[in-house]
Design a protein around this motif. Structure first.
Motif, PDB file in Angstrom:
ATOM      1  N   GLU A 100       0.831  -1.209   0.000  1.00 48.92           N
ATOM      2  CA  GLU A 100       0.000   0.000   0.000  1.00 48.92           C
ATOM      3  C   GLU A 100       0.862   1.255   0.000  1.00 48.92           C
ATOM      4  OE1 GLU A 100      -3.323   0.586  -0.170  1.00 48.92           O
ATOM      5  OE2 GLU A 100      -3.527  -1.526  -0.687  1.00 48.92           O
ATOM      6  N   ALA A 101       1.958   1.231   0.780  1.00 54.70           N
ATOM      7  CA  ALA A 101       2.850   2.393   0.856  1.00 54.70           C
ATOM      8  C   ALA A 101       3.512   2.650  -0.502  1.00 54.70           C
ATOM      9  CB  ALA A 101       3.907   2.172   1.932  1.00 54.70           C
ATOM     10  N   LEU A 102       3.918   1.582  -1.204  1.00 53.87           N
ATOM     11  CA  LEU A 102       4.524   1.736  -2.531  1.00 53.87           C
ATOM     12  C   LEU A 102       3.541   2.371  -3.520  1.00 53.87           C
ATOM     13  CD1 LEU A 102       6.606  -1.514  -3.197  1.00 53.87           C
ATOM     14  CD2 LEU A 102       7.458   0.823  -3.053  1.00 53.87           C
ATOM     15  N   LEU A 103       2.292   1.898  -3.478  1.00 55.71           N
ATOM     16  CA  LEU A 103       1.279   2.427  -4.386  1.00 55.71           C
ATOM     17  C   LEU A 103       0.960   3.881  -4.068  1.00 55.71           C
ATOM     18  CD1 LEU A 103      -1.126  -0.653  -4.579  1.00 55.71           C
ATOM     19  CD2 LEU A 103       0.379   0.204  -6.387  1.00 55.71           C
ATOM     20  N   ALA A 104       0.992   4.221  -2.755  1.00 58.85           N
ATOM     21  CA  ALA A 104       0.700   5.600  -2.356  1.00 58.85           C
ATOM     22  C   ALA A 104       1.767   6.572  -2.865  1.00 58.85           C
ATOM     23  CB  ALA A 104       0.585   5.690  -0.839  1.00 58.85           C
ATOM     24  N   ARG A 105       3.003   6.090  -3.053  1.00 64.22           N
ATOM     25  CA  ARG A 105       4.098   6.946  -3.516  1.00 64.22           C
ATOM     26  C   ARG A 105       4.413   6.745  -5.004  1.00 64.22           C
ATOM     27  NH1 ARG A 105       6.561   4.727   1.102  1.00 64.22           N
ATOM     28  NH2 ARG A 105       7.992   3.570  -0.261  1.00 64.22           N
ATOM     29  N   ALA A 106       3.528   6.036  -5.689  1.00 65.25           N
ATOM     30  CA  ALA A 106       3.804   5.670  -7.088  1.00 65.25           C
ATOM     31  C   ALA A 106       3.959   6.885  -7.994  1.00 65.25           C
ATOM     32  CB  ALA A 106       2.696   4.772  -7.617  1.00 65.25           C
ATOM     33  N   HIS A 107       3.264   8.000  -7.697  1.00 65.29           N
ATOM     34  CA  HIS A 107       3.366   9.188  -8.538  1.00 65.29           C
ATOM     35  C   HIS A 107       4.738   9.858  -8.407  1.00 65.29           C
ATOM     36  CE1 HIS A 107       2.174  10.653  -4.564  1.00 65.29           C
ATOM     37  NE2 HIS A 107       2.673  11.844  -4.903  1.00 65.29           N
ATOM     38  N   GLU A 108       5.469   9.551  -7.296  1.00 71.27           N
ATOM     39  CA  GLU A 108       6.815  10.101  -7.103  1.00 71.27           C
ATOM     40  C   GLU A 108       7.880   9.136  -7.615  1.00 71.27           C
ATOM     41  OE1 GLU A 108       7.161  10.815  -2.967  1.00 71.27           O
ATOM     42  OE2 GLU A 108       5.492  12.234  -2.872  1.00 71.27           O
ATOM     43  N   HIS A 109       7.773   7.898  -7.159  1.00 71.43           N
ATOM     44  CA  HIS A 109       8.752   6.875  -7.556  1.00 71.43           C
ATOM     45  C   HIS A 109       8.119   5.499  -7.332  1.00 71.43           C
ATOM     46  CE1 HIS A 109      12.371   4.530  -8.059  1.00 71.43           C
ATOM     47  NE2 HIS A 109      12.198   4.020  -6.846  1.00 71.43           N
TER      48      HIS A 109
END
Length: 387
Positions: A100-109
């Motif tokens: 979930e954390a990876l997907l939440a930051r997907a727009h950055e990296h």
């Protein structure tokens, strides 16, 4: 699956149990019973690895996943109820949170390699059905869907313990070790838990003082008494009969040996001074000494049964209690909807229903500790309630 060999536990000069050997097999459900303070929870803690034995060994496969009911709800106060339940499988929970954390930051990296690793873990641990499984277990234990996304801190102490039980059941363990799992459960939730345990494929060890629950669930009983742990086949009712018969048999064996010793002693006393019988008397005396040394003294039971009775001041009238059109609401939640009830002398009444339905509220109104919104409560002639 789990093998226990010559297990002993002592605290100072006090022995809880010794020479305990048994095996816990898949599909078997073991009721762990004994008096308070006899060592039931200590034995459960040794099986789970949370406590050490004084002697002996517990052998279990390294890959075995243990589901242990702990009373540590304060660790999760700010977590969602469903999340606390899913935490029963730490590897899966970590993978879900990190994903979930990876997907939440997907727009950055977006770390595609790490995402693939986490996705593989989630699939391997059947993570896509875990949430639905956890929700089903929560509902079975009386926690409706509307509370699943609320923080654990919003629940009462009894319902928090239900969430901890759900956490254990949803963790897909190989073995279940449960200490008083029916505490704070209503009748419907207990029946649901019975069915869950009956369908569980691995070994179950459960401490409970609920004899009906043990009769419905247990296939064997581990009895902590007489400073050891004894395995009996069957449910709690069968165990009581077997234990009584075993004790009677052992007492009869000892009584028979004592009578045999007494018989030989009479011969010795009669003929020890007679020259022609002296050698035979001496032989009998040696045999008596040997039999006396072999005579085993049965240890006393750790169980203590209280005796009490309720003494009436005077007999009451025929009609003990009359309740008419009793109503009670807390805000918009009406729990008593016009209760009508009569209780006669000598009757025994059980008040039952799900938690929060108004059972304790009814008793408190009847006893005068709580004010009803409407209706009447009348106690009969010479009736003196105890509460």
């Amino acid at each position: 699956m789990i093998s226990v060999s010559n297990l002993a536990k002592e605290f100072g000069d006090r022995t809880l149990f010794a020479d305990a050997s048994f095996q816990l097999n898949p599909g078997e459900r073991y009721g762990l019973v004994g008096a308070n303070g006899s060592g039931k929870t200590t034995l459960l803690n040794i099986l789970s690895g949370e406590a050490e034995a004084t002697e002996g060994a517990v052998s279990l496969p390294k890959s075995l996943r243990l589901g242990v009911l702990r009373q540590d709800q304060f660790l999760y106060e700010d977590e969602e109820v469903l999340g606390v339940t899913l935490m029963g499988n730490p590897e899966l929970w970590r993978a879900l949170v990190q994903k979930e954390a990876l997907l939440a930051r997907a727009h950055e990296h977006f770390d595609a390699d790490r995402f693939s690793e986490l996705e593989e873990t989630v699939q391997r641990l059947d993570g896509y059905t875990a949430e639905a499984r956890a929700a089903t277990i929560l509902e079975g234990l009386g926690l409706p869907a509307e509370v699943h996304r609320q923080p654990l801190s919003t629940l009462s102490g009894g319902f928090k313990l239900r969430v901890l039980l759900a956490q254990v059941l949803a963790s897909t363990p190989d073995v279940l070790l449960l200490d008083e799992p029916t505490n704070h459960l209503d009748i419907l939730s207990i029946r649901w838990l019975e069915k869950f345990l009956q369908d569980f494929a691995g070994p179950v060890v459960v401490i409970s003082h609920d004899h009906r629950f043990l009769d419905n669930v247990a296939t064997s009983i581990l009895d902590v008494d007489y400073q050891t742990v004894t395995l009996y086949k069957g449910n709690y009712t069968a165990f009581l009969e077997q234990k009584r018969e075993d004790r009677q048999r052992r007492e009869k064996e000892i009584e028979g040996r004592q009578k045999e010793i007494a018989h030989h002693q009479k011969f010795v006393d009669r003929f020890k001074a007679k020259a022609s019988k002296a050698r035979q008397a001496q032989s009998k005396l040696r045999m008596i000494e040997k039999k006396a040394d072999e005579l085993e003294e049965l240890p006393g039971s750790s169980r203590r049964y209280p005796k009490f009775r309720f003494v009436q001041r005077r007999p009451s009238g025929r009609e003990v209690l009359k309740i008419t059109r009793l109503k009670k609401a807390f805000g918009e939640n009406e729990v008593l909807h016009g209760v009508d009830l009569q209780v006669g002398r000598g009757e025994r009444l059980v008040i039952m229903g799900p938690n929060g339905i108004g059972k304790s509220t009814l008793l408190k109104i009847v006893i005068g500790e709580l004010q009803a919104d409407d209706g009447e409560v009348e106690w009969g002639y010479e009736t003196r309630p105890g509460y």
